[in-house]
Design a protein around this motif. Structure first.
Motif, PDB file in Angstrom:
ATOM      1  N   LEU A  48      33.862  27.271  56.756  1.00 63.15           N
ATOM      2  CA  LEU A  48      34.716  27.154  55.570  1.00 63.15           C
ATOM      3  C   LEU A  48      34.510  25.807  54.884  1.00 63.15           C
ATOM      4  CD1 LEU A  48      38.016  28.736  56.935  1.00 63.15           C
ATOM      5  CD2 LEU A  48      36.619  29.646  55.074  1.00 63.15           C
ATOM      6  N   ILE A  49      34.367  24.751  55.672  1.00 64.09           N
ATOM      7  CA  ILE A  49      34.154  23.418  55.107  1.00 64.09           C
ATOM      8  C   ILE A  49      32.806  23.366  54.394  1.00 64.09           C
ATOM      9  CG2 ILE A  49      33.738  21.006  55.728  1.00 64.09           C
ATOM     10  CD1 ILE A  49      35.881  21.378  57.929  1.00 64.09           C
ATOM     11  N   ARG A  50      31.752  23.890  55.031  1.00 65.78           N
ATOM     12  CA  ARG A  50      30.439  23.901  54.384  1.00 65.78           C
ATOM     13  C   ARG A  50      30.500  24.687  53.068  1.00 65.78           C
ATOM     14  NH1 ARG A  50      24.878  26.209  57.087  1.00 65.78           N
ATOM     15  NH2 ARG A  50      26.144  28.099  57.244  1.00 65.78           N
ATOM     16  N   HIS A  51      31.198  25.804  53.076  1.00 67.20           N
ATOM     17  CA  HIS A  51      31.343  26.639  51.881  1.00 67.20           C
ATOM     18  C   HIS A  51      32.052  25.868  50.763  1.00 67.20           C
ATOM     19  CE1 HIS A  51      31.856  30.402  49.632  1.00 67.20           C
ATOM     20  NE2 HIS A  51      33.115  30.066  49.451  1.00 67.20           N
ATOM     21  N   THR A  52      33.090  25.098  51.129  1.00 64.88           N
ATOM     22  CA  THR A  52      33.879  24.362  50.132  1.00 64.88           C
ATOM     23  C   THR A  52      33.113  23.161  49.590  1.00 64.88           C
ATOM     24  OG1 THR A  52      35.893  25.031  51.312  1.00 64.88           O
ATOM     25  CG2 THR A  52      36.097  23.250  49.705  1.00 64.88           C
TER      26      THR A  52
ATOM     27  N   ALA B  81      29.949  22.804  49.427  1.00 68.63           N
ATOM     28  CA  ALA B  81      28.837  23.287  48.590  1.00 68.63           C
ATOM     29  C   ALA B  81      29.285  23.519  47.149  1.00 68.63           C
ATOM     30  CB  ALA B  81      28.266  24.583  49.174  1.00 68.63           C
ATOM     31  N   LYS B  82      30.582  23.725  46.934  1.00 70.03           N
ATOM     32  CA  LYS B  82      31.124  23.895  45.587  1.00 70.03           C
ATOM     33  C   LYS B  82      31.481  22.559  44.949  1.00 70.03           C
ATOM     34  CE  LYS B  82      34.402  26.748  46.935  1.00 70.03           C
ATOM     35  NZ  LYS B  82      35.558  27.672  46.897  1.00 70.03           N
ATOM     36  N   GLY B  83      31.208  21.450  45.655  1.00 69.07           N
ATOM     37  CA  GLY B  83      31.500  20.125  45.131  1.00 69.07           C
ATOM     38  C   GLY B  83      32.937  19.695  45.306  1.00 69.07           C
ATOM     39  N   LYS B  84      33.672  20.381  46.173  1.00 68.34           N
ATOM     40  CA  LYS B  84      35.093  20.078  46.359  1.00 68.34           C
ATOM     41  C   LYS B  84      35.337  19.356  47.685  1.00 68.34           C
ATOM     42  CE  LYS B  84      36.737  23.977  43.557  1.00 68.34           C
ATOM     43  NZ  LYS B  84      37.495  23.167  42.589  1.00 68.34           N
ATOM     44  N   GLY B  85      36.460  18.663  47.753  1.00 67.06           N
ATOM     45  CA  GLY B  85      36.819  17.919  48.951  1.00 67.06           C
ATOM     46  C   GLY B  85      37.606  18.762  49.934  1.00 67.06           C
ATOM     47  N   VAL B  86      37.550  18.350  51.217  1.00 67.52           N
ATOM     48  CA  VAL B  86      38.233  19.065  52.294  1.00 67.52           C
ATOM     49  C   VAL B  86      39.010  18.067  53.146  1.00 67.52           C
ATOM     50  CG1 VAL B  86      37.967  20.532  54.326  1.00 67.52           C
ATOM     51  CG2 VAL B  86      36.421  20.815  52.386  1.00 67.52           C
TER      52      VAL B  86
ATOM     53  N   LEU C  88      32.076   9.330  47.796  1.00 67.50           N
ATOM     54  CA  LEU C  88      30.999   9.162  48.767  1.00 67.50           C
ATOM     55  C   LEU C  88      31.212  10.011  50.016  1.00 67.50           C
ATOM     56  CD1 LEU C  88      30.587   5.280  48.499  1.00 67.50           C
ATOM     57  CD2 LEU C  88      29.250   7.060  47.342  1.00 67.50           C
ATOM     58  N   ALA C  89      32.448  10.401  50.266  1.00 71.37           N
ATOM     59  CA  ALA C  89      32.769  11.286  51.393  1.00 71.37           C
ATOM     60  C   ALA C  89      33.516  12.498  50.859  1.00 71.37           C
ATOM     61  CB  ALA C  89      33.624  10.550  52.428  1.00 71.37           C
ATOM     62  N   LYS C  90      33.169  13.666  51.370  1.00 71.85           N
ATOM     63  CA  LYS C  90      33.778  14.913  50.907  1.00 71.85           C
ATOM     64  C   LYS C  90      34.684  15.561  51.948  1.00 71.85           C
ATOM     65  CE  LYS C  90      32.347  15.659  46.679  1.00 71.85           C
ATOM     66  NZ  LYS C  90      33.321  15.802  45.580  1.00 71.85           N
ATOM     67  N   ILE C  91      34.699  15.011  53.161  1.00 68.29           N
ATOM     68  CA  ILE C  91      35.481  15.606  54.244  1.00 68.29           C
ATOM     69  C   ILE C  91      36.325  14.507  54.886  1.00 68.29           C
ATOM     70  CG2 ILE C  91      35.398  16.907  56.401  1.00 68.29           C
ATOM     71  CD1 ILE C  91      32.437  17.621  55.547  1.00 68.29           C
TER      72      ILE C  91
ATOM     73  N   PRO D 277      42.452  10.583  48.879  1.00 68.92           N
ATOM     74  CA  PRO D 277      42.500  10.611  47.403  1.00 68.92           C
ATOM     75  C   PRO D 277      41.381  11.411  46.749  1.00 68.92           C
ATOM     76  CG  PRO D 277      41.562   8.533  48.136  1.00 68.92           C
ATOM     77  CD  PRO D 277      41.936   9.286  49.385  1.00 68.92           C
ATOM     78  N   PHE D 278      41.210  12.666  47.164  1.00 70.71           N
ATOM     79  CA  PHE D 278      40.218  13.523  46.520  1.00 70.71           C
ATOM     80  C   PHE D 278      40.646  13.843  45.094  1.00 70.71           C
ATOM     81  CE2 PHE D 278      39.362  14.679  51.027  1.00 70.71           C
ATOM     82  CZ  PHE D 278      38.005  14.380  51.048  1.00 70.71           C
ATOM     83  N   GLU D 279      39.688  13.789  44.179  1.00 69.49           N
ATOM     84  CA  GLU D 279      39.974  14.151  42.791  1.00 69.49           C
ATOM     85  C   GLU D 279      39.916  15.664  42.594  1.00 69.49           C
ATOM     86  OE1 GLU D 279      40.959  12.169  40.441  1.00 69.49           O
ATOM     87  OE2 GLU D 279      40.709  10.280  41.537  1.00 69.49           O
ATOM     88  N   ASP D 280      39.132  16.353  43.430  1.00 73.71           N
ATOM     89  CA  ASP D 280      38.972  17.805  43.287  1.00 73.71           C
ATOM     90  C   ASP D 280      39.037  18.414  44.680  1.00 73.71           C
ATOM     91  OD1 ASP D 280      38.541  20.314  42.376  1.00 73.71           O
ATOM     92  OD2 ASP D 280      36.486  19.998  41.697  1.00 73.71           O
ATOM     93  N   LEU D 281      40.249  18.688  45.122  1.00 77.36           N
ATOM     94  CA  LEU D 281      40.477  19.179  46.481  1.00 77.36           C
ATOM     95  C   LEU D 281      40.275  20.694  46.520  1.00 77.36           C
ATOM     96  CD1 LEU D 281      41.425  18.208  49.303  1.00 77.36           C
ATOM     97  CD2 LEU D 281      43.768  18.660  48.565  1.00 77.36           C
TER      98      LEU D 281
END
Length: 812
Positions: free
Chosen positions: A311-315, A317-322, A370-373, A384-388
Motif C-alpha cells: 500500500l505504501i509503495r502504491h501511494t 508511486a502517486k507522489g503522495k506522502g504516507v 525529501l522523505a515520503k514515508i 508536515p506532508f503537503e500532499d498526504l
C-alpha cells in the motif's frame, strides 16, 4: 486612517485558557511581503508589552485602530501549513487546550523558540557615575558581540535577582529588549567553491593550491573536509585560496541521520491470495479520492505488514506522502530497518527517542519533500506532508496513541481529521482491534478487511494455561511454574529463544511491615513504593521520590519489612538462579533509558546473543523474531483486575499479542499462561485467539453499562494542594455543570458521575478529584465545558485549584 493595513490574527504563547483567543496585530510595512499564515512572530503582549512568541493564523486587511505592531518575524517560511493551522483549531475545540499548546505539539522541540530578555550597552551611556561592580557589568555587556541573555548575566555575576541590571536600564546605561532563541540550530557544513570572477591564470599558485583549484573546477563545490581528504592538503591551503579571492566559503544545510545508512536492499514481499485481495480492496478505496477509514483485522503472523508495504509503495508511486504509526518506540527500529531496506532515504523517523537535532531534521526532510514515508509513534501524525495519501496505524487499539499531558489528543482522531482534509484513507490494523473500531466496522462506518490465517500456512501456537494455585500448594513460590521452567530448558537445548511477559518493572512492587502491616507509601503520593535492586532504593513511579532501602518500618519503627510482588528485575534474578546457563535480556523502562537502547537490545536478541527476553508490555506486540518458539506470561491476573472498564479488553489484547510472538518462523510455537484464576473466560478466549467471541461478550457488557462506543467519556479533573479546597471546587463545578446543561441543553441525554477521588488520589503532594461525564461529544456540549473551564479559570476562590478536561481518558 489607513483602512488597508494588513492585520495578523495571532495565537500567542502562554495565554491561560480563559483568555485564549485570536489576537490582532499590525504587520509593519517592512514585513508585509514576508509575513505569511503559519509563520511565527514576536509580539508585545499585555500591559507591559513583554515580548511573546505567537503564530500567524489569519491575515486580512482592516482598520488598525488601537492595535500594536508585530515586533519581529521569526520564520522566513511558514512552519505550519493551512491544514495544520486548521488542525490546531480542531484540537483547541476537542481537547480543551490553548491554540498555541496545539501548535507546540505539532512542531519538533528543536524548532521551538524561547522568548527571553536580553541586554546591550547604550551607545551614549554616561559611565562616569558607575561604581566598580556596575562598571564590570557595563564592560562585560559592551564587549559582547551580541545582546546578552538575562540568564547569562545572572550566572556570570552570581546574582539571584535581576534588579542590578534593571537599575542600569532605568539609568540609561543598558538597553533591555526581548529576543527569540531556537532550542536547536540547523545543522550545516562548511563548503568551498571558486569565485565566479576568479581567473586562475592570473594567480601564482603553489602545487597544493593548484590541486584544490583543479578539484573545484571539476566538481563545482565540496566540503572543506572532503577537499582535505581527496587532495591531502590541510585547511590552511583552503584558507589561502579564500584570502587571495580565488575561492569562497559558504554554509550548506545537512541532515542528521536517524535511519540506517548501511542497509541492504530487500525485495518487496510477495503477497498470498488473501493478502492480495485485501491490498486490492484498500488500494481501490485509496484511489477513489474519498476520505474513509478501513480496519484490517488479521490474526497474529498473518502478514499485515506486507500489505502495508505494498500500500505504501502504491501511494508513494502517486507522489503522495504516507504516515505509518506504531504504539511503542521499541517497535520502531525493526520497522525502520525493514522500510529503509525497501524504500531507502524516503523514510523519515518520528519519535521521542531522537535528539532535538534529529527530530528537527526529520521534520524538515518531510517538509522539503525529501522523505515520503514517516514512521514513528503518535507524534508522526504531525508529519508536515503537503500532499498526504495514506495513514496507517498498526496495533491501533493501544492506549499509547493517547497523550496524557496537554494537549490530551488521541492520534486516531487527528489521523481522521488529516484524512478528511486530504481525502485519503486511514487504515487501522490489529489482531485485537479496539472494541469501538470493530463495532464501527461491523456497523458499516468503517470498511472491514480480514486476514484469518497465518502467512505461509504456519499454525497458531499451542497455548497451555497453568494454575498457579497448584504450584503454591506444592511449595513453589518462585513465580515460575515447573512446566514453564521445563519448557525454557528445552527451548535453550533446542537452540531456540523465548519471550517472557511480566507487566511490572522494578524488583518488588511493594514493601510491607511484618508488625503493623502497613505498606510503605510515597510521602508525596497515595501509591506504594517499588523496590529497585539496581540502586537498592524504594522508588515512586509517579513523582520520582526515592529513598535508600532500609529494613526499618517508617510507620512504627520496627525492624522487618517484607518485600512482596515480583517485578521484572526480580524475575530476571530468580530466573538466572534457576537457569544459570541461560543468557537473559531484560527489556523495561529502566533498561532502555539510554539513547537507542531499544534498538541495541532488540538487535542483540535478534542476532541470537540471548536465549530469553523478559520484559513489560513492550515485548508483547509487534516484534517479529523467527527463532522464538516459546512465550510465557508470568502473571496474567495483573492485567485482568484494574479499576477501568477496558481492563478485560486490554488483558485480552496483551495476552493475544504476546502469544502471537511465538512460532512466527515456520516452526510450531508454544505459549504458557500462568494465572491464579484459570476459570476467567478472558484467559480462555485469549488462549484460543478467539477475538470474535470476546467481542460479542464485551460489546454486550458495554451496551448494558453505557460505555463507549455507545457514549463518549469526558473526565473533569481537579488538582490542588489543599484537599478541602479541591473537593469544594469539584462540587461547585458539578453544580455549575448541572445548571448550565439545564439552561443550554435541557433535553441532552447525559450522565454525570462524581465528584470522587481519582484512582491515585494524591500525586506530588497535590490532591486529585474527578467528575466522569457520559454523553455524546457534540459541539454544543463542548461549548458548555469550554465556557465552564473559562469561568473557573477566572474564579479567584479556586485560583489554587487546576481544573482540566480530558476527552476519552486513559484512566479514572
Amino acid at each position: 486612517m489607513n483602512n488597508n493595513t494588513i492585520i495578523a490574527g495571532v495565537w500567542v504563547e502562554d495565554t491561560v485558557f480563559h483568555f485564549d483567543k485570536l489576537f490582532s496585530y499590525i504587520i509593519p510595512e517592512a514585513l508585509a511581503g514576508s509575513a505569511k499564515v503559519g509563520c511565527r512572530v514576536r509580539v508585545p503582549f499585555g500591559g507591559g508589552n513583554k515580548g511573546r512568541q505567537g503564530i500567524i493564523a489569519t491575515l486580512s486587511e482592516g482598520c488598525a485602530e488601537n492595535l500594536k505592531d508585530v515586533s519581529a518575524l521569526l520564520d522566513t517560511d511558514p512552519v505550519l501549513s493551512e491544514e495544520l493551522i486548521k488542525m490546531a483549531e480542531f484540537m483547541q475545540k476537542h481537547y480543551f487546550c490553548t491554540y498555541f499548546e496545539a501548535v507546540k505539539a505539532m512542531l519538533p522541540a528543536g524548532l521551538n523558540y524561547k522568548i527571553t530578555t536580553v541586554y546591550e550597552a547604550a551607545s551614549d551611556a554616561d559611565v562616569s557615575f558607575l561604581d566598580e561592580e556596575e562598571m564590570k557589568i557595563f564592560t562585560y555587556v559592551s564587549k559582547a558581540k551580541k545582546p546578552v541573555k538575562r540568564e547569562k548575566l545572572l550566572e556570570v555575576f552570581g546574582y539571584s535577582e535581576i534588579e542590578p541590571f534593571e537599575d542600569l536600564v532605568r539609568r540609561g546605561v543598558l538597553i533591555k529588549s526581548d529576543d527569540a532563541f531556537r532550542k536547536m540550530g540547523d545543522a550545516s557544513v562548511k563548503m568551498m567553491r571558486l569565485c565566479e570572477e576568479a581567473d586562475l591564470n592570473s594567480y601564482s599558485l603553489t602545487a597544493k593550491q593548484e590541486s584544490v583549484a583543479e578539484l573545484l573546477l571539476t566538481i563545482g563545490s565540496a566540503s572543506v573536509k572532503e577537499i582535505c581528504y581527496y587532495t591531502g592538503v590541510t585547511s590552511a591551503v583552503a584558507d589561502a585560496l579564500v584570502k587571495k579571492g580565488i575561492a569562497e566559503y559558504f554554509e550548506a544545510e545537512v541532515f542528521r541521520n536517524t535511519v540506517p545508512q548501511n542497509f541492504s536492499k530487500l525485495d518487496f514481499p510477495v503477497l498470498n491470495s488473501d493478502q492480495q485481495k485485501v491490498f486490492e480492496e484498500i488500494s481501490e478505496l485509496s484511489d477513489s479520492g474519498k476520505a474513509g477509514v478501513s480496519l484490517l483485522y488479521g490474526v497474529t503472523g498473518s502478514g499485515k505488514t506486507s500489505v502495508f508495504v505494498h500500500l505504501i509503495r502504491h501511494t508513494v508511486a502517486k507522489g503522495k506522502g504516507v504516515i505509518l504509526m506504531v504504539p511503542e518506540i521499541s517497535l520502531t527500529p525493526q520497522l525502520v530497518n525493514k522500510f529503509t531496506s525497501l524504500f531507502g532515504s524516503q523514510v523519515a523517523v518520528f519519535h521521542s527517542g531522537l535528539s532535538l537535532g534529529e527530530r528537527l531534521d526529520e521534520y524538515k526532510r518531510v517538509k522539503k519533500g525529501l522523505a515520503k514515508i514517516a514512521v514513528g509513534t503518535r507524534s508522526a501524525v504531525f508529519a508536515p506532508f503537503e500532499d498526504l495519501g495514506l495513514i496507517i496505524m498498526d496495533e491501533e487499539q493501544e492506549h499509547t496513541y493517547k497523550a496524557e499531558n496537554k494537549p490530551r489528543f488521541h492520534a486516531t482522531e487527528l489521523a481522521k481529521f488529516r484524512c478528511n482534509y486530504n481525502n485519503c484513507t486511514l487504515l487501522l490494523s490489529s489482531a485485537t482491534p479496539d472494541v469501538r473500531s470493530f463495532y464501527f466496522a461491523k456497523s458499516g462506518r468503517y470498511t472491514l478487511h480480514t486476514l484469518s490465517k497465518r502467512f505461509g500456512g504456519v499454525s497458531l501456537p499451542d497455548v497451555q494455561v497453568v494454575d498457579m494455585n497448584e504450584e503454591l500448594s506444592r511449595g513453589n513460590t518462585t513465580g515460575f511454574s515447573d512446566y514453564l521452567l521445563e519448557s525454557l530448558e528445552q527451548s535453550i537445548a533446542d537452540g531456540k529463544q523465548a519471550i517472557l511477559l511480566l507487566n511490572r518493572r522494578g524488583f518488588n512492587t511493594f514493601a510491607a511491615c511484618k508488625s503493623c502491616k502497613e505498606v510503605v507509601t510515597c510521602p508525596n503520593c497515595s501509591i506504594s513504593m517499588t523496590y529497585h535492586s539496581a540502586n537498592k532504593r524504594l522508588m515512586c513511579h509517579y513523582c520520582g521520590h526515592s529513598v535508600y532501602y532500609s529494613d526499618k518500618c517508617p510507620t512504627c519503627g520496627s525492624q522487618g519489612l517484607r518485600l512482596s510482588c515480583t517485578g521484572t528485575q526480580k524475575a530476571e534474578q530468580v530466573l538466572a538462579d534457576m537457569l544459570p546457563e541461560a543468557r537473559i535480556l531484560r527489556l523495561d523502562a529502566d533498561a532502555v533509558m539510554a539513547k537507542n537502547a531499544h534498538e541495541r537490545l532488540l538487535s542483540a536478541f535478534g542476532r541470537g546473543e540471548y536465549d530469553i527476553l523478559i520484559g513489560t508490555q513492550m515485548v508483547a506486540k509487534g516484534l517479529d523474531f523467527p527463532n522464538v518458539t516459546l512465550v510465557g506470561v508470568l502473571n496474567a491476573d495483573q492485567m485482568l483486575y484494574s479499576d477501568d472498564y477496558r481492563s478485560f479488553e486490554r488483558a485480552f489484547s496483551m495476552l493475544t499479542q504476546v502469544v502471537g510472538r511465538s512460532g512466527r518462523g515456520g516452526e510450531k510455537g508454544t505459549a504458557i499462561v500462568q494465572t491464579f484464576t484459570p476459570e476467567n473466560p478472558v484467559i480462555d478466549l485469549a488462549a484460543s485467539q478467539d477475538y470474535d467471541a470476546f467481542y460479542e461478550d464485551e460489546i454486550a457488557l458495554r451496551k448494558a453499562m453505557i460505555y463507549p462506543p455507545f457514549v463518549d467519556l469526558l473526565l473533569l479533573g481537579f488538582v490542588g494542594e489543599n484537599k478541602n479546597k479541591t473537593i469544594a471546587c469539584a462540587k461547585a463545578f458539578f453544580l455549575s455543570l448541572k445548571a448550565r446543561l439545564d439552561q443550554c441543553l435541557p433535553d441532552f441525554p447525559i450522565r454525570v458521575l462524581g465528584p470522587s477521588p481519582a484512582l491515585v488520589s494524591k500525586v506530588s503532594n497535590k490532591y486529585r478529584y474527578k467528575i466522569i461525564v457520559k454523553c455524546r461529544s457534540t459541539a454544543g456540549f463542548r461549548e458548555v465545558i469550554s465556557s465552564l473551564l473559562a469561568d473557573f479559570g477566572k474564579d479567584k476562590e479556586f485560583k489554587d485549584v487546576t481544573v482540566y478536561a480530558d476527552a476519552d481518558p486513559l484512566r479514572f
